[in-house]
Structure formats: structure tokens, C-alpha cells
Design a protein around this motif. Structure first.
Motif, PDB file in Angstrom:
ATOM      1  N   PRO A  16      -3.001  16.198  14.019  1.00  0.00           N
ATOM      2  CA  PRO A  16      -2.264  17.382  14.470  1.00  0.00           C
ATOM      3  C   PRO A  16      -0.779  17.343  14.140  1.00  0.00           C
ATOM      4  N   THR A  17      -0.215  16.174  13.882  1.00  0.00           N
ATOM      5  CA  THR A  17       1.217  16.103  13.623  1.00  0.00           C
ATOM      6  C   THR A  17       1.572  16.361  12.172  1.00  0.00           C
ATOM      7  N   MET A  18       0.621  16.357  11.238  1.00  0.00           N
ATOM      8  CA  MET A  18       0.951  16.537   9.823  1.00  0.00           C
ATOM      9  C   MET A  18       1.644  17.881   9.577  1.00  0.00           C
ATOM     10  N   PRO A  19       1.085  19.014   9.982  1.00  0.00           N
ATOM     11  CA  PRO A  19       1.777  20.277   9.755  1.00  0.00           C
ATOM     12  C   PRO A  19       3.097  20.361  10.513  1.00  0.00           C
ATOM     13  N   GLN A  20       3.147  19.793  11.727  1.00  0.00           N
ATOM     14  CA  GLN A  20       4.384  19.813  12.480  1.00  0.00           C
ATOM     15  C   GLN A  20       5.468  19.012  11.772  1.00  0.00           C
ATOM     16  N   ALA A  21       5.109  17.846  11.229  1.00  0.00           N
ATOM     17  CA  ALA A  21       6.087  17.021  10.520  1.00  0.00           C
ATOM     18  C   ALA A  21       6.583  17.733   9.268  1.00  0.00           C
ATOM     19  N   ALA A  22       5.717  18.487   8.634  1.00  0.00           N
ATOM     20  CA  ALA A  22       6.110  19.211   7.419  1.00  0.00           C
ATOM     21  C   ALA A  22       7.115  20.319   7.727  1.00  0.00           C
ATOM     22  N   GLN A  23       7.064  20.867   8.943  1.00  0.00           N
ATOM     23  CA  GLN A  23       7.973  21.951   9.309  1.00  0.00           C
ATOM     24  C   GLN A  23       9.345  21.434   9.726  1.00  0.00           C
ATOM     25  N   ASN A  24       9.428  20.175  10.101  1.00  0.00           N
ATOM     26  CA  ASN A  24      10.719  19.616  10.556  1.00  0.00           C
ATOM     27  C   ASN A  24      11.615  19.258   9.410  1.00  0.00           C
ATOM     28  N   ALA A  59       0.840  -1.204   0.000  1.00  0.00           N
ATOM     29  CA  ALA A  59       0.000   0.000   0.000  1.00  0.00           C
ATOM     30  C   ALA A  59       0.874   1.253   0.000  1.00  0.00           C
ATOM     31  N   GLY A  60       1.939   1.235   0.784  1.00  0.00           N
ATOM     32  CA  GLY A  60       2.862   2.371   0.801  1.00  0.00           C
ATOM     33  C   GLY A  60       3.526   2.576  -0.550  1.00  0.00           C
ATOM     34  N   GLY A  61       3.884   1.476  -1.201  1.00  0.00           N
ATOM     35  CA  GLY A  61       4.465   1.570  -2.540  1.00  0.00           C
ATOM     36  C   GLY A  61       3.486   2.140  -3.548  1.00  0.00           C
ATOM     37  N   TYR A  62       2.237   1.745  -3.430  1.00  0.00           N
ATOM     38  CA  TYR A  62       1.175   2.256  -4.311  1.00  0.00           C
ATOM     39  C   TYR A  62       1.023   3.762  -4.124  1.00  0.00           C
ATOM     40  N   SER A  63       0.924   4.190  -2.874  1.00  0.00           N
ATOM     41  CA  SER A  63       0.781   5.611  -2.584  1.00  0.00           C
ATOM     42  C   SER A  63       1.982   6.395  -3.107  1.00  0.00           C
ATOM     43  N   LEU A  64       3.159   5.896  -2.846  1.00  0.00           N
ATOM     44  CA  LEU A  64       4.380   6.563  -3.301  1.00  0.00           C
ATOM     45  C   LEU A  64       4.429   6.639  -4.818  1.00  0.00           C
ATOM     46  N   ALA A  65       4.034   5.574  -5.497  1.00  0.00           N
ATOM     47  CA  ALA A  65       4.030   5.573  -6.965  1.00  0.00           C
ATOM     48  C   ALA A  65       3.098   6.643  -7.516  1.00  0.00           C
ATOM     49  N   VAL A  66       1.958   6.827  -6.874  1.00  0.00           N
ATOM     50  CA  VAL A  66       1.017   7.868  -7.314  1.00  0.00           C
ATOM     51  C   VAL A  66       1.685   9.234  -7.229  1.00  0.00           C
ATOM     52  N   HIS A 117       6.177  13.742   3.229  1.00  0.00           N
ATOM     53  CA  HIS A 117       5.533  12.421   3.166  1.00  0.00           C
ATOM     54  C   HIS A 117       6.312  11.496   2.242  1.00  0.00           C
ATOM     55  N   ILE A 118       6.685  11.994   1.098  1.00  0.00           N
ATOM     56  CA  ILE A 118       7.420  11.167   0.129  1.00  0.00           C
ATOM     57  C   ILE A 118       8.776  10.759   0.688  1.00  0.00           C
ATOM     58  N   GLU A 119       9.488  11.702   1.280  1.00  0.00           N
ATOM     59  CA  GLU A 119      10.806  11.383   1.837  1.00  0.00           C
ATOM     60  C   GLU A 119      10.700  10.386   2.986  1.00  0.00           C
ATOM     61  N   ARG A 120       9.703  10.561   3.876  1.00  0.00           N
ATOM     62  CA  ARG A 120       9.511   9.611   4.980  1.00  0.00           C
ATOM     63  C   ARG A 120       9.138   8.226   4.470  1.00  0.00           C
ATOM     64  N   SER A 121       8.555   8.181   3.270  1.00  0.00           N
ATOM     65  CA  SER A 121       8.167   6.897   2.664  1.00  0.00           C
ATOM     66  C   SER A 121       9.291   6.287   1.839  1.00  0.00           C
ATOM     67  N   GLY A 122      10.467   6.914   1.838  1.00  0.00           N
ATOM     68  CA  GLY A 122      11.611   6.385   1.110  1.00  0.00           C
ATOM     69  C   GLY A 122      11.664   6.793  -0.349  1.00  0.00           C
ATOM     70  N   GLY A 123      10.889   7.776  -0.719  1.00  0.00           N
ATOM     71  CA  GLY A 123      10.855   8.200  -2.112  1.00  0.00           C
ATOM     72  C   GLY A 123      11.670   9.453  -2.374  1.00  0.00           C
ATOM     73  N   ASP A 124      11.568   9.941  -3.585  1.00  0.00           N
ATOM     74  CA  ASP A 124      12.287  11.109  -4.054  1.00  0.00           C
ATOM     75  C   ASP A 124      11.299  12.256  -4.248  1.00  0.00           C
ATOM     76  N   ALA A 125      11.310  13.207  -3.337  1.00  0.00           N
ATOM     77  CA  ALA A 125      10.373  14.334  -3.411  1.00  0.00           C
ATOM     78  C   ALA A 125      10.558  15.142  -4.688  1.00  0.00           C
ATOM     79  N   GLY A 126      11.716  15.073  -5.290  1.00  0.00           N
ATOM     80  CA  GLY A 126      11.961  15.770  -6.549  1.00  0.00           C
ATOM     81  C   GLY A 126      11.134  15.249  -7.699  1.00  0.00           C
ATOM     82  N   ARG A 127      10.555  14.080  -7.543  1.00  0.00           N
ATOM     83  CA  ARG A 127       9.710  13.501  -8.590  1.00  0.00           C
ATOM     84  C   ARG A 127       8.234  13.800  -8.387  1.00  0.00           C
TER      85      ARG A 127
END
Length: 189
Positions: A181-189, A30-37, A76-86
Motif C-alpha cells: 500500500p505504500t508504493m503509490p503513496q511513496a511515489a506521490q511524495n 542486491a540493491g546495486g544489481y536492481s539499481l544497475a538494471v 525507487h531509483i532516488e531512494r536507492s541512491g541512483g539517478d532517476a534521469g538515467r
């Protein structure tokens, strides 16, 4: 409150525990599917966000409703092991503003959307609420084909399918209220 047991050390990210502990092979797929999208979609960020937000509204997932691609997607992409540049948010440098997100629910009356964005919202809505009627609606498919290639339609269908499945899983298991509540906080870190 989650509908499955979550150890205290995972209270800020119960999804990570659920996906890796209870069904690790399925969670990884499921994580791979989400990341692929997010890494491979050819749709613009605004088209993706239009469809994703309408799906989130239908699913009722609090986490999905608060997510913003420009703020949250790279992390989210980086935490999932992906490349945010894509990511679509990197390829298309026009992040939607808050007005865009608030207009999605009333997309019929809103003037903020392009024809493609409006069709993405309509497709997500009908996919999520009335899939049987959608399959045979020739008028709708004529409109879709006048704005999207077959490859883009399949891309959008896979994307909406991912958001529908994973957003509903997150909401039904009660994981969205805990980690919202942690989504915006995680984005700032």
C-alpha cells in the motif's frame, strides 16, 4: 505478515530493514544489481515493463504487481541512491497504460504488444517457468536474434534475473503485502 521479525518502526518499509539488518552485504549487492538494471538497461520502458510484469505475475509478488514504471520507478531509483534521469522510463517517453499491464498475463491473445514486447514477455515467462527447455529451443532463439542484438538479450536476461530473484525474495519473506500500500503513496511524495 512478514516471515521474519520486523520492528514496528519499519512496518511501512520492511524490505529496507530486512536488506540492511539481516544480510547487509548481500542486501547492498542486491540493491546495486536492481539499481544497475533500472539505470543502465538499453531496453525501452515498455519492453522492460512487459518482462517485469510477467515475472511479477509468475513470482506472485504483490508489490511488484502494483508497481508502475512511470509512477514509481523514479522514486525507487532516488531512494536507492541512483539517478532517476538515467532510468528507462526517462529515456523512453511512452509509459504503458493500465491496459498494457492487464494484457500481459494473456499476452498470447492480446494485440497491444510489438513483436519485441511480445518476445520479452515470452522470454520472461519461459525463463521463470521452464528454463531447462528454453536453453535448447532453437526456434525461440532464432526469433529472439531476429529482433534483439546479443547485447539486448544479455541485458534482458540480467533484468529478468534481477526481478525474479528480488521479487521472489520479497514475496517468500512476506514483505510484499506489508509494503504494497505504500508504493503509490511513496511515489506521490
Amino acid at each position: 505478515m512478514p516471515n521474519v521479525a520486523i520492528p514496528a518502526e519499519f512496518e511501512n518499509d520492511p524490505s529496507a530493514y530486512v536488506w540492511t539488518h539481516y544480510a547487509p552485504e548481500i542486501g547492498a549487492a542486491a540493491g546495486g544489481y536492481s539499481l544497475a538494471v533500472y539505470e543502465n538497461s538499453k531496453l525501452s520502458m515498455r519492453e522492460m515493463e512487459a518482462a517485469r510484469m510477467r515475472t511479477a505475475q509468475i513470482n506472485g509478488c504483490a508489490l511488484c504487481l502494483t508497481m508502475r514504471a512511470d509512477r514509481d520507478l523514479p522514486g525507487h531509483i532516488e531512494r536507492s541512491g541512483g539517478d532517476a534521469g538515467r532510468a528507462a522510463s526517462i529515456r523512453d517517453n511512452t509509459p504503458p497504460g493500465e491496459g498494457f499491464y492487464s494484457d500481459v498475463e494473456n499476452w498470447h491473445e492480446a494485440s497491444a504488444f510489438s513483436d519485441r514486447e511480445r518476445l520479452a514477455i515470452e522470454f520472461a515467462e519461459r525463463f521463470g517457468e521452464r528454463p531447462k527447455a528454453l536453453k535448447t529451443d532453437e526456434e525461440f532463439w532464432t526469433r529472439m536474434h531476429s529482433h534483439f542484438s546479443d547485447a539486448e538479450i544479455v541485458d534482458m536476461t540480467f533484468s529478468i534475473g534481477s526481478w525474479m530473484a528480488l521479487g521472489r525474495l520479497t514475496h517468500v519473506l512476506g514483505l510484499d503485502d506489508v509494503c504494497m500500500p505504500t508504493m503509490p503513496q511513496a511515489a506521490q511524495n
